[in-house]
Enzyme design. Structure first.
Site, PDB file in Angstrom:
ATOM      1  N   HIS A  33     -38.129  -9.651 -17.613  1.00 10.76           N
ATOM      2  CA  HIS A  33     -37.301  -8.466 -17.836  1.00 10.76           C
ATOM      3  C   HIS A  33     -38.067  -7.194 -17.508  1.00 10.76           C
ATOM      4  CE1 HIS A  33     -35.095  -5.583 -20.693  1.00 10.76           C
ATOM      5  NE2 HIS A  33     -34.495  -5.604 -19.520  1.00 10.76           N
ATOM      6  N   ASN A  67     -35.331  -3.807 -25.930  1.00  6.38           N
ATOM      7  CA  ASN A  67     -33.909  -3.481 -26.091  1.00  6.38           C
ATOM      8  C   ASN A  67     -33.413  -3.709 -27.519  1.00  6.38           C
ATOM      9  OD1 ASN A  67     -33.434  -2.419 -23.620  1.00  6.38           O
ATOM     10  ND2 ASN A  67     -32.580  -4.268 -22.723  1.00  6.38           N
ATOM     11  N   GLU A  86     -41.269  -7.883 -19.743  1.00  8.28           N
ATOM     12  CA  GLU A  86     -41.233  -8.853 -20.844  1.00  8.28           C
ATOM     13  C   GLU A  86     -41.073 -10.247 -20.233  1.00  8.28           C
ATOM     14  OE1 GLU A  86     -38.978  -6.218 -24.310  1.00  8.28           O
ATOM     15  OE2 GLU A  86     -37.774  -7.256 -22.816  1.00  8.28           O
ATOM     16  N   SER A  90     -31.096  -8.309 -19.322  1.00 13.09           N
ATOM     17  CA  SER A  90     -31.648  -7.440 -20.352  1.00 13.09           C
ATOM     18  C   SER A  90     -31.097  -7.771 -21.727  1.00 13.09           C
ATOM     19  CB  SER A  90     -31.393  -5.971 -20.015  1.00 13.09           C
ATOM     20  OG  SER A  90     -30.055  -5.761 -19.698  1.00 13.09           O
TER      21      SER A  90
HETATM   22  N1  CAA Z   1     -37.890   3.273  -7.379  1.00 15.50           N
HETATM   23  C1  CAA Z   1     -39.029   3.627  -6.797  1.00 15.50           C
HETATM   24  N2  CAA Z   1     -39.560   4.830  -6.875  1.00 15.50           N
HETATM   25  C2  CAA Z   1     -38.872   5.756  -7.570  1.00 15.50           C
HETATM   26  C3  CAA Z   1     -37.677   5.461  -8.214  1.00 15.50           C
HETATM   27  C4  CAA Z   1     -37.187   4.158  -8.088  1.00 15.50           C
HETATM   28  N3  CAA Z   1     -36.053   3.774  -8.666  1.00 15.50           N
HETATM   29  N4  CAA Z   1     -37.235   6.557  -8.813  1.00 15.50           N
HETATM   30  C5  CAA Z   1     -38.122   7.523  -8.557  1.00 15.50           C
HETATM   31  N5  CAA Z   1     -39.110   7.022  -7.804  1.00 15.50           N
HETATM   32  C6  CAA Z   1     -40.281   7.695  -7.313  1.00 15.50           C
HETATM   33  C7  CAA Z   1     -39.859   8.887  -6.540  1.00 15.50           C
HETATM   34  O1  CAA Z   1     -40.453   8.833  -5.271  1.00 15.50           O
HETATM   35  C8  CAA Z   1     -40.383  10.026  -7.397  1.00 15.50           C
HETATM   36  O2  CAA Z   1     -40.963  11.031  -6.662  1.00 15.50           O
HETATM   37  P1  CAA Z   1     -40.096  12.120  -5.800  1.00 15.50           P
HETATM   38  O3  CAA Z   1     -39.008  12.625  -6.687  1.00 15.50           O
HETATM   39  O4  CAA Z   1     -41.139  13.121  -5.483  1.00 15.50           O
HETATM   40  O5  CAA Z   1     -39.588  11.403  -4.600  1.00 15.50           O
HETATM   41  C9  CAA Z   1     -41.497   9.372  -8.183  1.00 15.50           C
HETATM   42  O6  CAA Z   1     -41.058   8.061  -8.397  1.00 15.50           O
HETATM   43  C10 CAA Z   1     -41.863   9.909  -9.494  1.00 15.50           C
HETATM   44  O7  CAA Z   1     -40.830  10.632 -10.032  1.00 15.50           O
HETATM   45  P2  CAA Z   1     -41.126  11.702 -11.113  1.00 15.50           P
HETATM   46  O8  CAA Z   1     -42.261  12.554 -10.729  1.00 15.50           O
HETATM   47  O9  CAA Z   1     -39.823  12.327 -11.454  1.00 15.50           O
HETATM   48  O10 CAA Z   1     -41.670  10.782 -12.271  1.00 15.50           O
HETATM   49  P3  CAA Z   1     -41.850  11.178 -13.753  1.00 15.50           P
HETATM   50  O11 CAA Z   1     -43.274  11.399 -14.007  1.00 15.50           O
HETATM   51  O12 CAA Z   1     -40.882  12.242 -14.119  1.00 15.50           O
HETATM   52  O13 CAA Z   1     -41.405   9.825 -14.472  1.00 15.50           O
HETATM   53  C11 CAA Z   1     -39.961   8.192 -15.286  1.00 15.50           C
HETATM   54  C12 CAA Z   1     -40.160   9.279 -14.237  1.00 15.50           C
HETATM   55  C13 CAA Z   1     -41.032   7.118 -15.169  1.00 15.50           C
HETATM   56  C14 CAA Z   1     -38.580   7.567 -15.003  1.00 15.50           C
HETATM   57  C15 CAA Z   1     -40.057   8.840 -16.697  1.00 15.50           C
HETATM   58  O14 CAA Z   1     -39.163   9.902 -16.780  1.00 15.50           O
HETATM   59  C16 CAA Z   1     -39.777   7.870 -17.791  1.00 15.50           C
HETATM   60  O15 CAA Z   1     -40.648   7.118 -18.219  1.00 15.50           O
HETATM   61  N6  CAA Z   1     -38.515   7.836 -18.279  1.00 15.50           N
HETATM   62  C17 CAA Z   1     -38.100   6.863 -19.273  1.00 15.50           C
HETATM   63  C18 CAA Z   1     -37.493   5.694 -18.544  1.00 15.50           C
HETATM   64  C19 CAA Z   1     -37.157   4.570 -19.475  1.00 15.50           C
HETATM   65  O16 CAA Z   1     -37.270   4.631 -20.678  1.00 15.50           O
HETATM   66  N7  CAA Z   1     -36.718   3.463 -18.871  1.00 15.50           N
HETATM   67  C20 CAA Z   1     -36.321   2.300 -19.630  1.00 15.50           C
HETATM   68  C21 CAA Z   1     -34.855   2.235 -19.594  1.00 15.50           C
HETATM   69  S1  CAA Z   1     -34.278   0.937 -20.623  1.00 15.50           S
HETATM   70  C22 CAA Z   1     -34.267  -0.372 -19.626  1.00 15.50           C
HETATM   71  O17 CAA Z   1     -34.503  -0.353 -18.448  1.00 15.50           O
HETATM   72  C23 CAA Z   1     -33.952  -1.621 -20.337  1.00 15.50           C
HETATM   73  C24 CAA Z   1     -32.715  -2.266 -19.914  1.00 15.50           C
HETATM   74  O18 CAA Z   1     -32.727  -3.478 -19.937  1.00 15.50           O
HETATM   75  C25 CAA Z   1     -31.450  -1.536 -19.667  1.00 15.50           C
END
Ligand code: CAA
Length: 285
Positions: free
Chosen positions: A141, A191, A153, A120
């Site tokens: 990514h 990022n 990405e 990342s």
């Molecule tokens: N893998 C697979 N499935 C998953 C999971 C995972 N890691 N985590 C959750 N799920 C599934 C679960 O089954 C969950 O359902 P249950 O709780 O009923 O079992 C389902 O996904 C959906 O969960 P939610 O209904 O809670 O989903 P939501 O609509 O609230 O969305 C989210 C969750 C997509 C994470 C949303 O909150 C979101 O977009 N958050 C922002 C996340 C973000 O910005 N990520 C980027 C981080 S930065 C990065 O990653 C860059 C880096 O290089 C560090």
């Protein structure tokens, strides 16, 4: 263009397991490599769990779930990735272990195997330079959680050739992701923007003397974020965020890139977010 029939994923932590899940759901035979059989089994269990939840919620048929799980094999031997058309690396975010791994993958895999890193914040070019075939090394990514976040990405390093680059782009699309092409610059696209933005959010905790709960509420309700910044760094991992911020600061020397001291202190105390059971919040919440 290399046809991707079999994929290797090295490292089955949060990101690697998520990527492996995407691959098996897309119908691709996948070999996941972990350092111990127990870690491999634990990742298989997490993937099985998430796919079962999809069945329970009616978004996946039971037979499709079972077939997807059946496409995943796990191993502790890197040599078992020899027949893969694409290998995606998702090991620890440190340059040296990645460079050692890529040199080893080059030795083990066919010359036309595309070698991708999910780094990342490290330089894809510096990882590629550990091989004598940097033209087939590319960044893929994904974002956390990989099965849910739509973006990948596709990162072109200094010497990446067109064919492996486009093969990686096409594969990202095949996984159902929205893929964007970019060059190998610190933090790539998201990022480069998100890390200083999250750092700013966390500095506001002390400046405005707002609680973590209220900061999260404010950014959800006032800026339309799906999660607040404290929830988000807890999800990403406080160690991962600090490491990425340090890597960007080292390369760009912009003060906003440097991790806020509060976050470094949390990392040093072992408060890593969801994975350690405690970050800004206790888990499970
Ligand atoms: N893998 C697979 N499935 C998953 C999971 C995972 N890691 N985590 C959750 N799920 C599934 C679960 O089954 C969950 O359902 P249950 O709780 O009923 O079992 C389902 O996904 C959906 O969960 P939610 O209904 O809670 O989903 P939501 O609509 O609230 O969305 C989210 C969750 C997509 C994470 C949303 O909150 C979101 O977009 N958050 C922002 C996340 C973000 O910005 N990520 C980027 C981080 S930065 C990065 O990653 C860059 C880096 O290089 C560090």
């Amino acid at each position: 263009m290399t046809e991707i029939r079999r994929v290797g994923v090295v490292g089955l932590g949060a990101m690697g397991a998520g990527i492996a899940q995407l691959c098996v759901e897309a119908g691709v035979e996948t070999v996941g490599r972990e350092v111990t059989a127990e870690l491999g089994e634990a990742a298989r269990g997490r993937i099985g769990h998430f796919l079962t939840r999809k069945v329970e919620k009616g978004t996946l048929q039971q037979e499709a779930r079972d077939a997807a799980v059946g496409r995943l094999t796990t191993t502790t031997e890197l040599a078992d990735l020899a027949g893969c058309d694409l290998v995606i690396e998702a090991i620890v975010e440190e340059l040296e272990p990645k460079r050692v791994l890529f040199a080893e993958l080059e030795r083990l895999c066919r010359p036309d195997t595309v070698l991708a890193t999910n780094t990342s914040a490290l330089s894809v070019t510096e990882i590629a330079a550990a091989t004598s075939s940097p033209e087939r090394v590319v960044g893929m990514h994904f974002f956390n959680p990989a099965p849910l976040m739509p973006l990948v990405e596709i990162v072109r390093a200094q010497l990446t050739a067109d064919e492996p680059f486009e093969a990686a782009f096409a594969f990202g699309t095949r996984l159902g992701k929205t893929a964007v092409r970019c060059h190998d610059t610190p933090g790539f696209v998201v990022n480069r923007v998100l890390i200083p933005l999250l750092n700013d959010c966390l500095r506001v905790l002390d400046e405005a003397r707002v609680s973590a709960e209220d900061l999260d509420t404010a950014m959800r309700a006032g800026a339309g974020w799906p999660m607040g910044p404290c929830e988000l760094v807890d999800l990403v991992g406080i160690d991962v965020h600090v490491h990425a911020a340090e890597a960007l600061y080292e390369k760009l020397r912009e003060p906003r890139m440097a991790p806020p001291p509060r976050l470094v202190a949390m990392r040093n105390a072992g408060l890593l977010g969801r994975k350690s059971g405690r970050g800004f919040y206790p888990y499970p919440r």
